[in-house]
Scaffold this active site. Structure first.
Site, short mmCIF file in Angstrom:
data_model
loop_
_atom_site.label_atom_id
_atom_site.label_comp_id
_atom_site.label_asym_id
_atom_site.label_seq_id
_atom_site.Cartn_x
_atom_site.Cartn_y
_atom_site.Cartn_z
N ARG A 142 8.29 58.10 32.62
CA ARG A 142 7.79 56.57 32.56
C ARG A 142 7.64 56.12 30.96
O ARG A 142 8.18 54.61 30.99
CB ARG A 142 6.41 56.48 32.99
CG ARG A 142 5.93 54.74 33.37
CD ARG A 142 4.91 54.45 34.52
NE ARG A 142 4.00 55.29 34.02
CZ ARG A 142 2.74 55.36 33.51
NH1 ARG A 142 2.68 54.86 32.61
NH2 ARG A 142 2.09 56.17 34.27
N TYR A 169 15.77 28.68 36.07
CA TYR A 169 15.67 29.71 37.52
C TYR A 169 14.27 30.11 38.35
O TYR A 169 13.23 29.54 37.46
CB TYR A 169 15.47 31.52 36.89
CG TYR A 169 15.84 32.64 38.31
CD1 TYR A 169 16.57 32.60 39.11
CD2 TYR A 169 13.70 33.10 38.11
CE1 TYR A 169 16.20 33.42 39.93
CE2 TYR A 169 14.44 34.06 38.87
CZ TYR A 169 14.73 33.86 39.72
OH TYR A 169 14.60 35.22 40.39
N ASP A 201 16.01 32.44 28.01
CA ASP A 201 16.67 33.39 29.12
C ASP A 201 18.15 33.11 28.88
O ASP A 201 18.95 32.03 29.27
CB ASP A 201 16.64 32.83 30.50
CG ASP A 201 16.84 33.76 31.57
OD1 ASP A 201 18.10 34.29 31.50
OD2 ASP A 201 16.46 33.48 32.19
N LYS A 227 23.59 39.59 36.77
CA LYS A 227 24.21 39.09 37.18
C LYS A 227 25.35 39.76 36.49
O LYS A 227 26.23 40.45 36.05
CB LYS A 227 23.21 37.80 36.85
CG LYS A 227 22.34 37.39 36.78
CD LYS A 227 21.86 37.48 39.16
CE LYS A 227 21.10 37.05 39.36
NZ LYS A 227 19.91 35.87 38.29
C1 LIG Z 1 18.57 36.29 38.38
C2 LIG Z 1 18.07 35.49 37.59
C3 LIG Z 1 16.34 35.94 37.14
C4 LIG Z 1 15.97 37.34 37.72
O1 LIG Z 1 16.39 37.77 38.27
P1 LIG Z 1 16.56 39.26 38.74
O2 LIG Z 1 17.10 40.53 38.42
O3 LIG Z 1 16.91 38.57 40.05
O4 LIG Z 1 14.27 39.65 38.76
C5 LIG Z 1 16.26 35.19 35.51
N1 LIG Z 1 16.90 33.98 35.03
C6 LIG Z 1 18.26 33.23 35.66
C7 LIG Z 1 18.57 32.70 34.50
C8 LIG Z 1 18.41 34.57 36.78
O5 LIG Z 1 19.47 33.98 37.12
#
Ligand SMILES: *Cc1c(COP(=O)(O)O)cnc(C)c1O
Length: 387
Positions: free
Chosen positions: A60, A111, A182, A207
């Site tokens: 961890r 998001y 983000d 993504k």
């Molecule tokens: C999908 C997404 C997230 C969340 O990510 P996960 O891997 O699904 O937890 C955060 N920000 C954006 C812009 C996203 O498209």
């Protein structure tokens, strides 16, 4: 350049990548040292415990596969990186270290999971949130006064609004407001927020970076070593750690990020153009379109326009659902950034922002043949117009 715990433990894994373009860095970063019969890829580290004495000790606290992916993302975002069990784990870990009552300026569209976290933090009194239209620079600048932190998503999910990032980040810095971005939609190939002065960059690696819809993973990059240490502690003691196999898959997927993005963006541009002429479509939201209200801004500092297109279906929510259900090549599913094209009406989720139109469809453009994609999308939209 790299400076995380991993680099100290494994200096031989880091090559000088500074002279390479980002397109080459995705391929060359985090390779094991060369030697006879050395593997070309980092191994998957599947140990929960390590013999004493040693720097890692327990699974961890550290893992060589995490470190490999972290050094690759560091080479792209230009800041030491920590990987987390998901994008939302990275985001909630970051929010968890903000002082109680901190004032956060955030985009009113973003998001949906982040919006849920912000609303929960507001309700519990943990944070005060000022929601802004990120494409309205004056509004953002006004909100920054007295803020602790700016949470920026640009382009926003799923409205594809673009913020004037250079201006806003510079203004935040001059007011001593922290900036977190983000960068999931753009990827570091399109924009590098730390290089623009942001303090923190967050990714849902699920993504584009992983790219194959087979992994859930997130990351945080920052040049601020105190912040890095605090986030490393959150990961360690809250246990928001990624699995080694997922981490390895993400690094494998990252290798093709350059070619995937190139193709997806090219197809997205053409599909956005064709969609804007289709009778089922009211309005296409894609910053690459010269007619898009965010085009000039995007063009001024981004190195591409991404590969997500949103559009409003003229027939309303029911017709939009009908279109999404009628496609055959494009999968009717949530998420984005994978090799396969996906679409959905965003308001099928109760968590979607009220500021997003109920007839908005978000299309993530994959790497399939453009004409196959268009035939499928055109057919599905035509079917959705029939009563
Ligand atoms: C999908 C997404 C997230 C969340 O990510 P996960 O891997 O699904 O937890 C955060 N920000 C954006 C812009 C996203 O498209």
């Amino acid at each position: 350049m790299p400076s995380n715990e991993f680099t100290e433990a494994h200096p031989e894994l880091i090559k000088n990548l500074d002279s390479l373009t980002l397109q080459s860095r995705v391929v060359a970063a985090a390779r094991p040292p060369r030697g006879e019969d050395a593997g070309i890829n980092p191994a998957i580290e599947l140990n929960s415990t390590f013999l004493a004495p040693g720097a890692t000790g327990y699974g961890r606290f550290g893992n060589k596969t995490w470190s490999a992916l972290e050094s690759a993302i560091e080479a792209l975002e230009c800041g030491p990186t920590l990987v987390f069990s998901s994008g939302i784990a990275a985001i909630s870990s970051f929010f968890s270290i903000l002082p109680r009552g901190a004032v956060v300026t955030a985009s009113r569209n973003g998001y949906s999971g982040t919006m849920v976290l912000l609303r929960q933090a507001e309700a519990s009194g943990a944070l005060e949130v000022r929601y802004v239209d990120v494409s309205d620079t004056d509004q953002v600048l006004a909100a920054l006064n007295g803020s602790t932190m700016l949470w920026l998503e640009s382009p926003t999910n799923p409205a594809l609004e673009v913020a004037d990032m250079p201006t806003i980040i510079a203004a935040a810095k001059s007011l001593n407001v922290g900036v977190a971005v983000d960068n999931t939609f753009a990827t570091p190939l399109v924009q590098q927020p730390l290089e623009m002065g942001a303090d923190v960059v967050i990714h849902s690696l699920t993504k584009y970076i992983s790219g194959h819809s087979d992994v859930i993973l997130g990351s945080i990059s920052t040049k601020d070593s105190a912040l890095y240490q605090r986030l490393a502690e959150v990961r360690k003691f809250h246990g928001v750690i990624p699995g080694p196999f997922e981490t390895w898959l993400a690094l494998r997927g990252l290798r093709t990020l350059g070619v995937r993005m190139e193709r997806s963006q090219k197809s997205a541009m053409e599909l956005a153009t064709r969609l804007s002429l289709h009778p089922a479509v009211d309005r296409v939201r894609y910053p690459g379109l010269p007619t898009d209200p965010h085009h000039e801004m995007a063009k001024s500092f981004m190195r591409g326009y991404g590969a997500v297109i949103s559009f409003d279906h003229r027939g309303g929510p029911e017709a939009a659902d009908k279109a999404c259900a009628a496609s055959q090549l494009v999968a009717h599913a949530t998420s984005l950034g994978g090799v396969e094209s996906l679409w959905e009406r965003r308001h099928r989720w109760s968590t979607e922002s009220p500021t997003i139109p109920t007839n908005l469809i978000r299309l993530s453009v994959g790497i399939e043949d453009l004409e196959d994609l268009w035939r499928d999308i055109n057919n599905a939209l035509n079917l959705s117009l029939e009563i």
